[in-house]
Structures are given as structure tokens and as C-alpha cells.
Design an enzyme around this catalytic site. Structure first.
Site, PDB file in Angstrom:
ATOM      1  N   ASP A 157       3.313  11.466   5.694  1.00 57.08           N
ATOM      2  CA  ASP A 157       3.662  12.883   5.856  1.00 57.08           C
ATOM      3  C   ASP A 157       3.614  13.337   7.311  1.00 57.08           C
ATOM      4  O   ASP A 157       3.331  14.502   7.588  1.00 57.08           O
ATOM      5  CB  ASP A 157       2.747  13.772   4.997  1.00 57.08           C
ATOM      6  N   HIS A 166      10.484  12.311   1.911  1.00 53.37           N
ATOM      7  CA  HIS A 166      10.972  12.512   3.273  1.00 53.37           C
ATOM      8  C   HIS A 166      11.820  13.780   3.340  1.00 53.37           C
ATOM      9  O   HIS A 166      12.932  13.825   2.837  1.00 53.37           O
ATOM     10  CB  HIS A 166      11.763  11.280   3.731  1.00 53.37           C
TER      11      HIS A 166
HETATM   12  P1  IMP Z   1       1.327   5.052  -4.461  1.00 50.95           P
HETATM   13  O1  IMP Z   1       2.087   4.647  -3.232  1.00 50.95           O
HETATM   14  O2  IMP Z   1       2.054   6.065  -5.318  1.00 50.95           O
HETATM   15  O3  IMP Z   1       0.815   3.881  -5.219  1.00 50.95           O
HETATM   16  O4  IMP Z   1      -0.004   5.834  -3.960  1.00 50.95           O
HETATM   17  C1  IMP Z   1      -1.023   5.160  -3.218  1.00 50.95           C
HETATM   18  C2  IMP Z   1      -1.581   6.072  -2.125  1.00 50.95           C
HETATM   19  O5  IMP Z   1      -0.598   6.275  -1.123  1.00 50.95           O
HETATM   20  C3  IMP Z   1      -1.988   7.462  -2.615  1.00 50.95           C
HETATM   21  O6  IMP Z   1      -3.100   7.910  -1.873  1.00 50.95           O
HETATM   22  C4  IMP Z   1      -0.775   8.306  -2.297  1.00 50.95           C
HETATM   23  O7  IMP Z   1      -1.080   9.651  -2.188  1.00 50.95           O
HETATM   24  C5  IMP Z   1      -0.341   7.677  -0.967  1.00 50.95           C
HETATM   25  N1  IMP Z   1       1.079   7.840  -0.679  1.00 50.95           N
HETATM   26  C6  IMP Z   1       2.095   7.203  -1.275  1.00 50.95           C
HETATM   27  N2  IMP Z   1       3.273   7.607  -0.744  1.00 50.95           N
HETATM   28  C7  IMP Z   1       2.975   8.498   0.205  1.00 50.95           C
HETATM   29  C8  IMP Z   1       3.772   9.252   1.127  1.00 50.95           C
HETATM   30  O8  IMP Z   1       5.007   9.146   1.187  1.00 50.95           O
HETATM   31  N3  IMP Z   1       3.090  10.097   1.956  1.00 50.95           N
HETATM   32  C9  IMP Z   1       1.737  10.178   1.938  1.00 50.95           C
HETATM   33  N4  IMP Z   1       0.964   9.491   1.113  1.00 50.95           N
HETATM   34  C10 IMP Z   1       1.576   8.652   0.258  1.00 50.95           C
END
Ligand code: IMP
Length: 466
Positions: free
Chosen positions: A17, A45
Site C-alpha cells: 500500500d 492497486h
Molecule cells: P494474502 O496475500 O491474502 O495471503 O495475505 C497475507 C498478508 O499479506 C496479510 O497480512 C495481508 O493483509 C497482506 N497483503 C496481501 N496483499 C497485500 C497488499 O496488496 N497490500 C498490503 N498488504 C497485503
């Protein structure tokens, strides 16, 4: 090859982010191709133009340049139905993706059972529940009890019998998790229909990207999720399930490493993190982490229940964090969760730059630093030193237990009152901000590409070189 093009890599340097899409939108004109190499629909994004505000999840961020090719590399995992939805959303804006969007036929599919498993199991990590972790886990498993659990896009097109494996995979997980509300036949039929609609975008030539670059085209690789969430380098289990580091672009992006030119790192002036896990510069520490786990503490809740400026001026660091979240509009693009807010962490940033060989930094959301003038100290605090067992360390420890023992030292920088969104030249930035930027350059050993001074497309300032 004389006229061969090159590939630059853009990655997030913190916890995601950071505003990567906005920077890509800004520099996309310098490239022919914008390509994703990791992750899937877990990414959020956001790009804001004069006319639209779009949140992309799987499609690369170059959509607003009609002549740009958008490529999704084999390292990504693709949710077919969500992809069709996203293509529809972009086309509704009057932007055609035909003959522009190409998805590697070697991407693995996020199957319905992956999403089911993520919903039922990933609470402790705080995932986005898009099935990304289970999809990458099954990628490594390959087969379970004679069923294909890793199915690639091209394989499913060529061998429709695999739909039966997808169906059985789902049935097994419904049974295992006692899940209700799943109409299996309907889900599979929808998937079949969506795959048919996705077919024109699937690229069957596994040398597609390399041939374009050999012919003189330049690529910008768009990282998703950021380096602190890397599956290997991050602090497991509080990470995503793909490789997010710069080098991963040349695995998941389908190009050899010797095409690399430079790496751009995007960081945010006030840090944020969604989901659980260590975040040593967090305003309010553990209290903030616990509070942010509750999705009802969303934007509306906080706006209605808190006096933002009173909290900003509070003695209490948790309150300051809440106020900065409201002022910075820091709520998840995918999940709408409140993002945990922290001071910029120069030790972490320098570590990110070093370990990824970052050549230029783009620092986003610098306009929000103006809020510190309304805090009690009127200073901008940043983490400047990590101390572990009474010794200064210059790295992020490799275990959660060790990281929890780190004591951080902060340094206060002078704040400023100027509205940065009115400034267009680097030299005209407030001297207090230039001092802070100078300290970042010194600590990281890396110069700036530019800074972001607002959410709109034109709100950035590039550093004048020389
Ligand atoms: P997952 O990628 O959905 O398995 O989530 C694993 C961790 O990565 C969690 O803490 C999510 O909040 C974080 N996360 C996944 N994608 C993003 C993103 O695009 N921005 C920020 N955090 C992310």
C-alpha cells in the site's frame, strides 16, 4: 542483440500500500510493457485520474496508456472469474484490453477451493481471503490423492477434464470445513463460461515477453505486496505467499536476469501495514494491532466516533495513529480494514534498499507529513536506530522472536506548514522536508526519483538531478 530492450523493476519497500500503482501510472510512458510477476487478486492497486478512481487487483497498472501492453507473468496466480469481472470493470471505463492484455498460460489458477480454504483458515495471519496462500501451497503440492491441485491456465484450456479435478477439490474442502452455501455445479459452470471469455487474453507463446524485449521493447515489472511481506525474506507467517523481492521479477516475469536495468523502490512517508505481524514503528503498538483486527473499525466508524484533530494533539500514540489514519484515508483497498499506522522506519527502509539493490526511491504521501504540525510535539518522528542486546544493528532480524527484542530509537525532524500540493519544483520544497529527505538519502545511500504530494495524478515532484 543490438536493439534489445530492458526491464526495470518497481517494488514496494515496506508492507504494501505504498502507492506503487500511482508511480507506475506516472512513469508508464517510458515503457512499452507493464508486467506483473507475483501475487494475484490480493493486490489493491489504486490509480486516480482526473476522471476516474480505479482499484486494480490482477491487471497491471498501465491501463490508462492505450498503447501499453499489459502482461501477467507465470509467477502470478489467476482467479479466472475475478479476472473477467475486472476486465469488465476496466472496459466499462471505455478502456479496451483486447490485444493489450496477455496472461501467461503458465499462471496457476486460483480455484474455488483455494478461496474457501483461505476464508476458513487464514484468520491468524489476517490474509485478504482471496485464496492466494492455498493456491501457492497447492502449486507446490501438485497432486493430492490422484487429483491435480495445481492447475495451470493453459493446461485447463487444453484438457477440460481437469474441471472434474477442480470440482472434486472443492467438494473435499466443503466437506472438510463443513462449509455451507456452495452450489458446486453452478460454480463449475460459471468457471467454464469465464474461462471461455478469458481465452482471447491467454498467451500460448512462452517466449512472448522475451521476444518483445529482444525486438526493442522495454518492460516495467510491477511488484505486488512489497518486500516485508516476502514469503522467504519476510517474517513468517505474517507474510504473503509469493516472492515479492526485486529478483523475483525475473522468475515470475518470464525474462532472464540479464535484461535488468534498474530497480525503483516505493516507500510511504507515514508507514502502514494491514494484517498481523511485527511493525516496530507502529503508533500505539500492540493496542493498535489489536484494534485494527476489528473490521468494524472502518472509515465510517472512525469518522463518526473520533475528533480527529483532538486525537492528533493527544499525548497518546494510539490516538495519534488513529488521527493519521483518518487524515491519510488509510483503509484497505481490498478488505476495507483499518491499516495500522507507523512512523517512517529508516533502518527498515535502508535494509529494504540494500537487500533489493534499489537504485531510486519514490516517497509517496509526503503531503501528509504536514499533519505533524498539529501534534503535541509539532515534530516528525522517525525510527532511526535498532538496538538488539545493547548493540546497534543495521538489519531487520530474521525471526519474529528476535525482532520483538529490538528496541527502537527515534529522531524528531522539524515539521512544516506549507501545502505541498501547491508546489511543483523540488527546490521549492520546505527546507524542513528537504532536511528529512536528505537524511533518508544518507541513511539508505539511495537518491530519489521523486515524491508524491497528493492522491491525484499530477501531484508529484521529481527530484532534479545534477
Ligand atoms: P494474502 O496475500 O491474502 O495471503 O495475505 C497475507 C498478508 O499479506 C496479510 O497480512 C495481508 O493483509 C497482506 N497483503 C496481501 N496483499 C497485500 C497488499 O496488496 N497490500 C498490503 N498488504 C497485503
Amino acid at each position: 542483440m543490438k536493439n534489445r530492450g530492458f526491464a526495470d523493476v518497481l517494488i514496494g519497500l515496506q508492507y504494501g500500500d505504498e502507492g506503487k500503482a500511482k508511480v507506475i501510472d506516472l512513469i508508464a510512458k517510458n515503457y512499452h510493457i507493464i508486467a506483473r510477476f507475483n501475487g494475484g487478486a490480493n493486490a489493491g492497486h489504486t490509480i486516480e485520474t482526473e476522471k476516474f478512481r480505479v482499484a486494480l487487483h490482477q491487471i497491471p497498472s498501465g491501463i490508462f496508456y492505450k498503447d501499453k501492453i499489459l502482461y501477467i507473468g507465470s509467477g502470478c496466480v489467476v482467479d479466472i472469474s475475478k479476472m473477467i469481472e475486472e476486465i469488465g470493470m476496466v472496459e466499462k471505463l471505455g478502456i479496451s484490453l483486447k490485444n493489450r492484455l496477455y496472461i501467461s498460460d503458465q499462471t496457476s489458477i486460483v480455484q474455488p477451493h483455494h478461496v474457501l480454504v483461505d476464508i476458513h483458515t487464514a484468520g491468524k495471519i489476517g490474509t485478504t481471503k482471496n485464496g492466494i496462500g492455498p493456491a501457492y501451497a497447492d502449486k507446490a503440492m501438485r497432486m493430492v490423492n490422484g487429483r491435480h491441485v495445481n492447475i495451470k491456465l493453459g493446461e485447463l484450456i487444453d484438457n477440460p477434464a481437469l474441471f472434474d479435478h477442480i470440482k472434486k477439490n472443492l467438494e473435499r474442502k466443503i466437506e472438510k470445513h463443513n462449509a455451507t452455501g456452495y452450489e458446486v455445479t453452478k460454480i463449475i459452470d460459471t468457471l467454464k463460461k469465464d474461462l471461455k471469455n478469458l481465452m482471447p487474453y491467454v498467451q500460448r507463446d512462452t517466449l512472448f515477453l522475451q521476444k518483445l524485449v529482444d525486438g526493442g521493447k522495454n518492460v516495467l515489472f510491477e511488484g505486488a505486496q512489497s518486500i516485508m511481506l516476502d514469503i522467504t525474506k519476510g517474517l513468517v507467517p505474517y507474510v504473503t505467499s509469493s516472492s515479492t523481492v526485486a529478483g523475483a521479477a525475473f522468475v515470475g516475469g518470464d525474462l532472464p536476469v540479464n535484461y535488468h536495468r534498474k530497480t525503483i523502490g516505493v516507500a510511504k512517508a507515514i508507514m502502514s501495514r494491514v494484517g498481523n505481524g511485527p511493525f516496530v514503528s507502529e503508533f500505539g503498538g500492540k493496542k493498535s494491532e489489536e484494534y485494527c483486527k476489528d473490521p468494524t473499525h472502518n472509515k465510517n466508524y472512525e469518522k463518526q466516533n473520533y475528533d480527529t484533530y483532538k486525537m492528533l494533539a493527544s499525548d497518546n500514540q494510539f490516538d495519534v495513529g488513529v488521527a493519521l489514519r483518518i487524515l491519510g484515508n488509510e483503509y484497505g483497498t481490498v478488505t476495507k480494514r483499518p491499516r495500522r499506522i507507523g512512523m517512517m522506519d529508516l533502518v527498515q527502509l535502508a535494509f529494504a534498499v540494500k537487500t533489493n539493490g534499489v537504485d531510486e526511491i519514490f516517497l509517496t504521501k509526503c503531503d501528509l507529513l504536514v499533519d505533524f504540525i498539529k501534534t503535541k510535539s509539532k515534530k516528525i518522528p522517525v525510527v532511526s536506530e535498532y538496538i538488539l542486546n545493547s548493540k546497534t544493528i543495521d538489519y531487520v532480524p530474521g525471526s519474529n522472536t528476535l525482532y520483538a527484542k529490538v528496541k527502537v530509537k527515534t529522531t524528531d525532524f522539524e515539521s512544516f506548514t506549507e501545502d505541498l500540493s501547491k508546489i511543483t519544483l523540488w527546490g521549492k520544497l520546505p527546507k524542513q522536508l528537504l532536511t528529512l529527505l536528505g537524511a533518508i538519502e544518507e541513511k539508505t545511500g539511495c537518491g530519489f526519483l521523486g515524491i508524491g504530494v497528493g492522491s491525484k495524478r499530477k501531484q508529484f515532484i521529481l527530484e532534479q538531478k545534477g
